[in-house]
Design an enzyme around this catalytic site. Structure first.
Site, PDB file in Angstrom:
ATOM      1  N   LYS A 295      10.679 -31.255  48.380  1.00 49.44           N
ATOM      2  CA  LYS A 295       9.102 -31.794  48.133  1.00 49.44           C
ATOM      3  C   LYS A 295       8.644 -31.244  46.955  1.00 49.44           C
ATOM      4  CE  LYS A 295       8.834 -32.384  53.189  1.00 49.44           C
ATOM      5  NZ  LYS A 295       8.523 -31.573  54.530  1.00 49.44           N
TER       6      LYS A 295
ATOM      7  N   ASP B 144      14.561 -28.292  52.698  1.00 47.71           N
ATOM      8  CA  ASP B 144      13.719 -29.573  52.947  1.00 47.71           C
ATOM      9  C   ASP B 144      12.267 -29.148  51.774  1.00 47.71           C
ATOM     10  OD1 ASP B 144      12.248 -31.658  54.956  1.00 47.71           O
ATOM     11  OD2 ASP B 144      10.816 -29.920  54.706  1.00 47.71           O
TER      12      ASP B 144
END
Ligand SMILES: NC(=O)c1ccc[n+]([C@@H]2O[C@H](COP(=O)([O-])OP(=O)(O)OC[C@H]3O[C@@H](n4cnc5c(N)ncnc54)[C@H](OP(=O)(O)O)[C@@H]3O)[C@@H](O)[C@H]2O)c1
Length: 429
Positions: free
Chosen positions: A206, A202
């Site tokens: 980003k 995750d």
């Protein structure tokens, strides 16, 4: 004010989508005043139509997301389904049928943002995605717009709330990783399968998005070096404390010193307690941006959750609707620098290495020689011995990651080195 409403299709009505629908309804008058036209929820696509969705009229709910985006009268599509497909196909179809798109989909943007940008540009529409990185925290717009006149050299951030919660618990309570993960799961901060968070996927998505925007170059998920935080131990925290540091899972995007390349990486790292990121507690996110003219900026706040993430989505909705009324578009993809993304081996940083060694004369000299042979300069060494075994903690000066890897490989081959207990990068100094 224009009286004819702008029509919005909401794809997904889960944690984020349900909050988007709620705020669109409860703040309808304010949104209309800020945009200059009312916005109308024209349809809501979901997977399970029978589920009760407070505040969403049944007649708006459909399972046919494709038909919804193809209607032809939709001005803005909000994609909060997540994942790669069908989200990608729905977004490109939305552009083809004249809609602008607001998305919270970090996975898709990191995997294939180029396709989405190209479709938006081809059809003269907007692609906004503030919610894709760090939830409510304004970050994409500051980087794309507020800092568009500056030169960003570094983005250093805590962009995953689950892992920050776990590491914070380990730090404050002395708990081990599994215990802290159990607490995060019980409190709803970690999903039943926490892999995407704890293994850094995750955060890596980003990091790819942030690096691309910060450095005006294309950075994909595959370009991001990634290490999870499942190996961090209570002993690492004890070592960090002795150095006046704590441990955070950091996303780090950097321009090389010569300005000719960039790097993007996610891994656990020690940071000094005096660094602003060290005081980011629980599930909060924070991103530290270093720009040539602006200096050091810190963005802090809730990085996830339905309502904070919906705030970012709604901010994008207002911006996209204003653009639509002005018959303009906001910033598109900016990749003009075309800087290459260097491998992890080229990253230059400091290291904290814990070794289990034999407690006998000459070991320290042997270990120091290996470091010197690989061009890695030692800053401090601490040795503790007991019953013929000892631990040696070495903190280095800045060195390329490849040199450190070579050092560790050679150390493992020494008879006197029983094992490499941990290797942790030291950042933020
Ligand atoms: N949750 C957060 O805190 C957060 C923070 C930042 C960004 N995001 C991003 O926001 C997006 C949505 O996350 P979320 O947490 O809201 O997910 P979620 O709770 O799982 O909701 C997903 C929604 O999409 C619907 N859906 C799934 N497949 C579909 C399909 N094929 N066609 C139509 N609808 C479909 C689901 O329908 P049903 O309701 O019928 O199952 C559900 O309403 C993701 O990209 C995520 O990365 C989330």
């Amino acid at each position: 004010m224009r009286t004819r409403p702008l029509k919005v299709a909401l794809l997904g009505c889960g944690v984020v989508g349900s909050e988007v629908a709620r705020i669109m309804t409860t703040h309808a008058d304010d949104l209309a005043a800020r945009i200059g036209a009312p916005v109308e929820l024209a349809g809501v696509a979901v997977r399970r139509p029978g589920k009760v969705r407070a505040g969403v009229p049944d007649e708006l709910v459909t399972t046919d997301a494709t038909a919804l985006v193809k209607r032809g009268d939709i001005d803005v599509v909000i994609e909060v389904i997540g994942g790669i497909e069908p989200a990608r196909a729905l977004i490109t179809t939305a552009f083809e049928h004249g809609a602008s798109v607001v998305s919270a989909n970090k996975a898709l943007l990191a995997e294939d943002g180029a396709t989405l940008y190209a479709a938006a540009e081809q059809h003269g529409r907007d692609l906004y995605f503030e919610a894709a990185v760090a939830g409510a925290i304004p970050l994409i717009r500051p980087l794309r717009e507020s800092l568009a006149g500056d030169k960003v050299n570094r983005v250093l951030g805590i962009v995953n709330g689950t892992t920050n919660f776990i590491l914070d618990k380990m730090d404050t309570s002395g708990a081990g990783y599994s215990e802290a993960l159990d607490e995060a799961t019980a409190l709803g901060y970690a999903e039943a399968d926490p892999t995407a968070d704890v293994e850094g996927f995750d955060a890596a998505a980003k990091a790819a998005i942030l690096a691309g925007i910060a450095f005006h170059t294309r950075v994909r998920l595959d370009d991001v070096y990634r290490e999870g935080m499942t190996e961090v131990t209570a002993a690492d925290f004890a070592s960090a404390k002795r150095m006046g540091c704590t441990i955070k899972l950091l996303a780090i995007c950097e321009r090389a010193a010569d300005g000719q390349s960039v790097t993007a990486r996610v891994h656990p790292a020690m940071i000094p307690l005096s660094h602003p990121l060290a005081s980011v507690r629980e599930a909060y996110n924070a991103v530290f941006v270093e720009a040539e003219a602006a200096g050091r900026l810190m963005f802090y706040g809730p990085g996830a959750g339905g309502s904070p993430t919906a705030s970012a989505v709604l901010g994008d909705l207002v911006a996209v609707c204003r653009n639509k009324l002005a018959e303009a578009t906001g910033p598109g993809e900016s990749v003009y620098t075309q800087l290459p993304v260097s491998p992890m081996g080229d990253v230059v940083t400091r290291y904290h290495i814990s070794l289990d060694v034999a407690d006998k004369p000459g070991v320290l000299a042997q270990v120091a020689t290996v470091f010197a042979e690989h061009g890695v300069s030692i800053d401090t060494v601490r040795q503790q011995g007991k019953d013929g075994e000892a631990s040696l903690v070495v903190v280095t000066h800045r060195a390329p990651d490849a040199a450190l890897s070579g050092t560790v490989e050679a150390l493992r081959k020494l008879d006197t080195v029983r094992g490499v207990a941990s290797i942790m990068r030291v950042e933020g100094e």
